[in-house]
Design a protein around this motif. Structure first.
Motif, short mmCIF file in Angstrom:
data_model
loop_
_atom_site.label_atom_id
_atom_site.label_comp_id
_atom_site.label_asym_id
_atom_site.label_seq_id
_atom_site.Cartn_x
_atom_site.Cartn_y
_atom_site.Cartn_z
N GLN A 1 0.83 -1.21 0.00
CA GLN A 1 0.00 0.00 0.00
C GLN A 1 0.86 1.26 0.00
OE1 GLN A 1 -3.40 0.33 0.08
NE2 GLN A 1 -4.22 -1.67 0.66
N LYS A 2 1.98 1.21 0.73
CA LYS A 2 2.90 2.35 0.71
C LYS A 2 3.50 2.54 -0.69
CE LYS A 2 4.35 1.85 5.55
NZ LYS A 2 5.50 1.52 6.45
N LEU A 3 3.81 1.42 -1.33
CA LEU A 3 4.34 1.49 -2.69
C LEU A 3 3.32 2.12 -3.62
CD1 LEU A 3 6.70 0.73 -4.56
CD2 LEU A 3 5.68 -1.51 -4.83
N LEU A 4 2.05 1.75 -3.46
CA LEU A 4 0.98 2.36 -4.25
C LEU A 4 0.97 3.87 -4.06
CD1 LEU A 4 -1.72 2.29 -5.90
CD2 LEU A 4 -2.88 1.93 -3.70
N SER A 5 1.09 4.33 -2.82
CA SER A 5 1.06 5.77 -2.55
C SER A 5 2.22 6.49 -3.24
CB SER A 5 1.11 6.02 -1.04
OG SER A 5 -0.03 5.49 -0.40
N GLU A 6 3.42 5.90 -3.16
CA GLU A 6 4.58 6.54 -3.79
C GLU A 6 4.47 6.52 -5.31
OE1 GLU A 6 8.36 6.87 -2.69
OE2 GLU A 6 8.14 6.51 -0.54
N LEU A 7 3.93 5.45 -5.85
CA LEU A 7 3.74 5.40 -7.30
C LEU A 7 2.73 6.44 -7.75
CD1 LEU A 7 3.77 1.56 -8.02
CD2 LEU A 7 5.57 3.22 -8.49
N ASN A 8 1.69 6.65 -6.97
CA ASN A 8 0.70 7.67 -7.34
C ASN A 8 1.29 9.08 -7.27
OD1 ASN A 8 -1.42 6.03 -8.07
ND2 ASN A 8 -2.27 5.92 -5.99
N VAL A 9 2.18 9.31 -6.31
CA VAL A 9 2.88 10.60 -6.28
C VAL A 9 3.71 10.77 -7.55
CG1 VAL A 9 4.67 11.95 -5.12
CG2 VAL A 9 2.92 10.77 -3.77
N ALA A 10 4.41 9.71 -7.94
CA ALA A 10 5.22 9.76 -9.16
C ALA A 10 4.35 10.00 -10.39
CB ALA A 10 6.01 8.46 -9.31
N ARG A 11 3.21 9.32 -10.46
CA ARG A 11 2.33 9.46 -11.61
C ARG A 11 1.67 10.83 -11.67
NH1 ARG A 11 0.12 4.78 -14.14
NH2 ARG A 11 -1.99 5.69 -14.14
N SER A 12 1.63 11.55 -10.57
CA SER A 12 0.96 12.86 -10.55
C SER A 12 1.79 13.95 -11.22
CB SER A 12 0.66 13.26 -9.10
OG SER A 12 1.86 13.59 -8.40
N GLN A 13 3.02 13.62 -11.60
CA GLN A 13 3.90 14.60 -12.22
C GLN A 13 4.32 14.13 -13.61
OE1 GLN A 13 7.20 15.46 -9.54
NE2 GLN A 13 5.98 14.68 -7.84
N ALA A 14 4.31 15.06 -14.56
CA ALA A 14 4.83 14.73 -15.89
C ALA A 14 6.32 14.43 -15.75
CB ALA A 14 4.61 15.90 -16.84
N ARG A 15 6.81 13.47 -16.53
CA ARG A 15 8.22 13.13 -16.42
C ARG A 15 8.71 12.51 -17.71
NH1 ARG A 15 9.60 11.26 -11.93
NH2 ARG A 15 7.66 11.64 -10.81
N GLN A 16 10.04 12.47 -17.83
CA GLN A 16 10.72 11.86 -18.96
C GLN A 16 11.24 10.50 -18.52
OE1 GLN A 16 10.83 13.74 -21.80
NE2 GLN A 16 11.86 12.22 -23.09
N CYS A 17 10.87 9.46 -19.24
CA CYS A 17 11.36 8.11 -18.97
C CYS A 17 12.28 7.72 -20.12
CB CYS A 17 10.20 7.13 -18.84
SG CYS A 17 9.07 7.47 -17.47
N GLY A 18 13.56 7.95 -19.95
CA GLY A 18 14.48 7.74 -21.06
C GLY A 18 14.14 8.69 -22.19
N GLY A 19 13.88 8.17 -23.38
CA GLY A 19 13.53 9.01 -24.52
C GLY A 19 12.04 9.25 -24.68
N GLN A 20 11.24 8.81 -23.72
CA GLN A 20 9.79 8.91 -23.84
C GLN A 20 9.23 9.87 -22.80
OE1 GLN A 20 7.90 5.10 -23.54
NE2 GLN A 20 5.92 5.81 -24.32
N ALA A 21 8.42 10.83 -23.25
CA ALA A 21 7.81 11.81 -22.35
C ALA A 21 6.42 11.34 -21.95
CB ALA A 21 7.73 13.17 -23.03
N PHE A 22 6.10 11.49 -20.66
CA PHE A 22 4.79 11.11 -20.16
C PHE A 22 4.14 12.30 -19.46
CE2 PHE A 22 6.70 6.98 -20.63
CZ PHE A 22 5.63 6.14 -20.94
#
Length: 338
Positions: free
Chosen positions: A205-226
């Motif tokens: 559940q803690k991992l879920l919370s941290e992943l949702n924080v990460a998903r809440s921000q636009a970011r670059q994953c290598g050469g791919q923009a999200f």
């Protein structure tokens, strides 16, 4: 794009970049509706190392590999530019699928620079005494000693040609590099688990919370923009599947999306009665906190792309430990969508 059908994995290596599935064939059997995206490591995990030293000649350089299975470190001042560059090169190398001799390795999380792992670059070093002096609580360590490389690029070439198996070993999580003229020492280590973790599902559940924080921000994953993605909801079925797979990896000392019976995440989801049409999986080993796991995934382009995928709607995650295993702790996060 993701293809409809189950994933089959020819050989020992599967790589997914977040956009397409590599080496995937449609399954003609019972499962016809689930799409699968996997990101993790499919490679042999080496066991504990006994104390030894190997000397060999590389071009004009002499390389020596020291391996140990007890606590070892020596602390020196902050990293200089060349040392930092070499760590960056090692992590860049680990972040891509690689072939090392007869072994294949997929993406690996980056190693964390730890100043306690900076040994004297030249001369003899009592590894066990040095590590004890720096209070680094290690389980396994390997020290690579190079003599001859002029710069970080030359040192990296030597490592790739002669010690790829060491830097691609998924059990290692920390690294220290030191240099003295043309002498280099690179130390990779796995520490004892030090974090006080809750039960497997609460940490999920803690991992879920941290992943949702990460998903809440636009970011670059290598050469791919999200772009920022919607938060994931907890799914108990995916959590149980993740816990079972983490336990199987820990107890049987492997890190792979396929279990010992050859079942893929899609197979395990179907057997558990998960009704979603899309599943994906990230796995990790060696990190003893949720934060370290997520940091590692975000720094790895494929893992990052998987967790930022806007198609996913729910998640289940869990960890398992086994002190007899190479990495000590294993994590599984399974993503899904209805």
């Amino acid at each position: 794009m993701l293809r409809r059908g189950d994933a089959r994995f020819p050989g020992s290596s599967v790589s997914v970049d977040g956009k397409s599935i590599g080496k995937v064939a449609q399954k003609t059997g019972r499962m016809k509706k689930k799409d699968i995206a996997l990101t993790g490591v499919v490679s042999r995990i080496m066991g504990a190392f006994s104390s030894r030293e190997i000397s060999m000649r590389f071009m004009p350089s002499v390389l020596r590999l020291a391996a140990l299975s007890a606590s070892v470190v020596f602390a020196i001042p902050a990293l200089a530019s060349d040392e930092s560059q070499l760590i960056e090169s090692i992590n860049s190398y680990r972040s891509q699928p690689q072939r090392c001799g007869s072994q294949a390795s997929n993406e690996l999380p980056p190693l964390s620079a730890d100043p306690r792992l900076r040994l004297r670059a030249s001369g003899a070093v009592d590894l066990q005494q040095a590590m004890a002096s720096a209070s680094y609580p290690m389980v396994n360590v390997q020290a690579i000693t190079l003599n001859g490389p002029r710069d970080a690029a030359s040192a990296m070439k030597a490592i790739q040609e002669s010690f790829c198996q060491v830097v691609l070993d998924p059990q290692f999580v920390d690294v220290g590099v030191s240099r003295d003229d043309r002498d280099w020492r690179i130390v990779l280590a796995r520490p004892l688990l030090s974090a006080k973790l809750g039960d497997a599902q609460s940490e999920g559940q803690k991992l879920l919370s941290e992943l949702n924080v990460a998903r809440s921000q636009a970011r670059q994953c290598g050469g791919q923009a999200f772009a920022a993605a919607a938060p994931l909801a907890w799914n108990a079925t995916l959590g149980s599947i993740s816990q079972d797979h983490s336990r199987d990896m820990a107890n049987n000392n492997y890190l792979d999306h396929k279990d010992r019976d050859g079942r893929t995440p899609g197979d395990r989801a179907e057997l558990a009665g998960y009704s979603g049409q899309l599943v994906g999986e990230n796995i990790a080993a060696g990190q003893d906190t949720v934060h370290k796991v997520v940091e590692g995934w975000l720094a790895s382009p494929g893992h990052c792309a998987n967790l930022m995928n806007p198609q996913y709607q729910e998640l289940g995650a869990a960890y398992a430990t086994d002190p007899k295993s190479s990495a000590g702790i294993y994590w599984t996060a399974m993503f899904g969508a209805q």
